[in-house]
Write a protein that holds these residues in place. Structure first.
Motif, PDB file in Angstrom:
ATOM      1  N   LYS A 119       0.827  -1.209   0.000  1.00 42.72           N
ATOM      2  CA  LYS A 119       0.000   0.000   0.000  1.00 42.72           C
ATOM      3  C   LYS A 119       0.861   1.259   0.000  1.00 42.72           C
ATOM      4  CE  LYS A 119      -3.933  -2.173   2.320  1.00 42.72           C
ATOM      5  NZ  LYS A 119      -4.741  -2.265   3.570  1.00 42.72           N
ATOM      6  N   GLU A 120       1.996   1.186   0.682  1.00 42.57           N
ATOM      7  CA  GLU A 120       2.897   2.340   0.776  1.00 42.57           C
ATOM      8  C   GLU A 120       3.446   2.720  -0.598  1.00 42.57           C
ATOM      9  OE1 GLU A 120       4.886   5.174   3.294  1.00 42.57           O
ATOM     10  OE2 GLU A 120       3.560   3.565   3.941  1.00 42.57           O
ATOM     11  N   VAL A 121       3.792   1.729  -1.405  1.00 43.26           N
ATOM     12  CA  VAL A 121       4.424   2.010  -2.706  1.00 43.26           C
ATOM     13  C   VAL A 121       3.452   1.893  -3.873  1.00 43.26           C
ATOM     14  CG1 VAL A 121       6.674   1.272  -1.872  1.00 43.26           C
ATOM     15  CG2 VAL A 121       5.209  -0.390  -3.020  1.00 43.26           C
ATOM     16  N   GLY A 122       2.207   1.467  -3.588  1.00 45.84           N
ATOM     17  CA  GLY A 122       1.211   1.409  -4.647  1.00 45.84           C
ATOM     18  C   GLY A 122       1.210   0.135  -5.465  1.00 45.84           C
ATOM     19  N   VAL A 123       1.542  -0.997  -4.817  1.00 46.16           N
ATOM     20  CA  VAL A 123       1.498  -2.293  -5.498  1.00 46.16           C
ATOM     21  C   VAL A 123       0.754  -3.280  -4.606  1.00 46.16           C
ATOM     22  CG1 VAL A 123       3.691  -1.838  -6.667  1.00 46.16           C
ATOM     23  CG2 VAL A 123       3.684  -3.133  -4.516  1.00 46.16           C
ATOM     24  N   SER A 124       0.510  -4.485  -5.116  1.00 45.82           N
ATOM     25  CA  SER A 124      -0.203  -5.495  -4.337  1.00 45.82           C
ATOM     26  C   SER A 124       0.737  -6.219  -3.386  1.00 45.82           C
ATOM     27  CB  SER A 124      -0.857  -6.505  -5.269  1.00 45.82           C
ATOM     28  OG  SER A 124       0.138  -7.282  -5.924  1.00 45.82           O
ATOM     29  N   GLU A 125       0.145  -6.865  -2.384  1.00 50.78           N
ATOM     30  CA  GLU A 125       0.928  -7.674  -1.446  1.00 50.78           C
ATOM     31  C   GLU A 125       1.643  -8.799  -2.187  1.00 50.78           C
ATOM     32  OE1 GLU A 125       0.236 -10.446   2.577  1.00 50.78           O
ATOM     33  OE2 GLU A 125      -1.464  -9.529   1.527  1.00 50.78           O
ATOM     34  N   THR A 126       0.952  -9.367  -3.169  1.00 52.56           N
ATOM     35  CA  THR A 126       1.540 -10.459  -3.958  1.00 52.56           C
ATOM     36  C   THR A 126       2.791  -9.998  -4.694  1.00 52.56           C
ATOM     37  OG1 THR A 126      -0.661 -11.439  -4.281  1.00 52.56           O
ATOM     38  CG2 THR A 126       1.089 -12.152  -5.776  1.00 52.56           C
ATOM     39  N   THR A 127       2.767  -8.776  -5.197  1.00 50.19           N
ATOM     40  CA  THR A 127       3.929  -8.232  -5.906  1.00 50.19           C
ATOM     41  C   THR A 127       5.120  -8.086  -4.966  1.00 50.19           C
ATOM     42  OG1 THR A 127       2.473  -7.029  -7.419  1.00 50.19           O
ATOM     43  CG2 THR A 127       4.765  -6.307  -7.313  1.00 50.19           C
ATOM     44  N   VAL A 128       4.857  -7.688  -3.732  1.00 49.40           N
ATOM     45  CA  VAL A 128       5.926  -7.562  -2.736  1.00 49.40           C
ATOM     46  C   VAL A 128       6.546  -8.933  -2.470  1.00 49.40           C
ATOM     47  CG1 VAL A 128       6.484  -6.948  -0.355  1.00 49.40           C
ATOM     48  CG2 VAL A 128       4.869  -5.551  -1.652  1.00 49.40           C
ATOM     49  N   ILE A 129       5.711  -9.942  -2.339  1.00 55.58           N
ATOM     50  CA  ILE A 129       6.214 -11.296  -2.065  1.00 55.58           C
ATOM     51  C   ILE A 129       7.013 -11.830  -3.256  1.00 55.58           C
ATOM     52  CG2 ILE A 129       5.515 -13.684  -1.608  1.00 55.58           C
ATOM     53  CD1 ILE A 129       3.087 -12.500  -0.087  1.00 55.58           C
TER      54      ILE A 129
END
Length: 283
Positions: free
Chosen positions: A43-53
């Motif tokens: 949410k901080e960078v504007g992407v999904s949780e899945t993208t972070v993983i």
């Protein structure tokens, strides 16, 4: 350079636009990456949780938890503050207006601290400093100047404020002051001194309220702090946090003075009634 920093540098050109956002966030805000969930970072960078993983997998980690653990370890085992301080200032050596640049960095660090500050936590610290029966303030080595300033200034606002001085005060005697109605303010920055951490632990055992002021939510003092105030150095030397630290302490004392107005007025009258002409030079 840590393993994850090295890996980001090598693979950055191959990253997608979203992955580059996450990589930049990790490099710029490692303290935030160390304490937030994958969902919060997304949410901080504007992407999904899945993208972070998936970003974590792209760096050859088994998932978000493993990368976050490595980031936490890196923050607690960083280079000495003196080395970082020198390296940072060396970059400015050939720039015009060296002094102005250093002072501008201080201004930016203060703004950054103000923007990230949790006002509820700071207000909670203020309340404890007002209602505590007595206040013991501890800060050693590079933190001693800030501890001394806070004890002197807060002592102008209220009674029973004490500064712990390790060279003259015994730890046992200092802790004898503390009980369930007392407050310990422990200032602890990297590299974290055992004496300060032990004092916080023992104060907690005596039932005192512990306010920890440090440079990371992961700092050892967090285990014993009822209120934790952090000034993240953003990869810079913790020596560079000093202006931000004094600014935060000044804000705390300012709130104590206006919130505890009647006691402040009483203290001011006491000072004004004293004959202190022999203390100050006058024409």
């Amino acid at each position: 350079m840590t393993d994850f920093q090295r890996s980001i540098k090598e693979k950055f050109p191959e990253f997608s636009k979203s992955q580059k956002k996450i990589a930049k966030f990790l490099l710029d805000e490692p303290h935030q990456f160390a304490i937030k969930s994958a969902d919060q970072i997304g949410k901080e960078v504007g992407v999904s949780e899945t993208t972070v993983i998936r970003f974590c997998y792209s760096l050859d980690y088994n998932g978000f938890s493993e990368l976050q653990k490595k980031v936490r370890e890196a923050l607690l085992m960083q280079k000495s503050s003196l080395d970082q301080y020198y390296s940072n200032k060396l970059e400015l050596l050939n720039e015009p207006h060296f002094f102005a640049h250093v002072m501008e960095q201080d201004c930016q660090n203060i703004k950054r601290t103000a923007a990230q500050m949790n006002e509820k936590d700071v207000q909670q610290a203020v309340d404890h400093l007002i209602f505590g029966e007595q206040i013991l303030i501890s800060g050693l080595r590079s933190s001693f100047a800030a501890a001394h300033w806070l004890s002197f200034t807060l002592g102008l606002m209220r009674e029973n404020v004490f500064l712990y001085k390790s060279d003259t005060d015994g730890l046992g005697a200092a802790l004898d002051r503390l009980n369930a109605d007392s407050v310990l303010v422990a200032i602890s920055f990297h590299r974290y001194l055992r004496e300060t951490i032990n004092m916080a632990k023992l104060a907690k055992q005596r039932g005192a309220t512990v306010i920890g002021i440090t440079d990371s939510p992961l700092a050892p003092i967090h285990k014993f702090a009822d209120v934790l105030l952090t000034i993240a150095p953003s990869g810079k030397s913790t020596l560079d946090t000093t202006p931000s630290l004094f600014s935060l302490l000044n804000a705390i004392v300012a709130k104590v003075s206006v919130q505890d107005k009647q006691r402040f007025e009483n203290r001011k009258q006491q000072y004004e009634s004293l004959d202190i002409r022999h203390l100050f030079y006058e024409e």
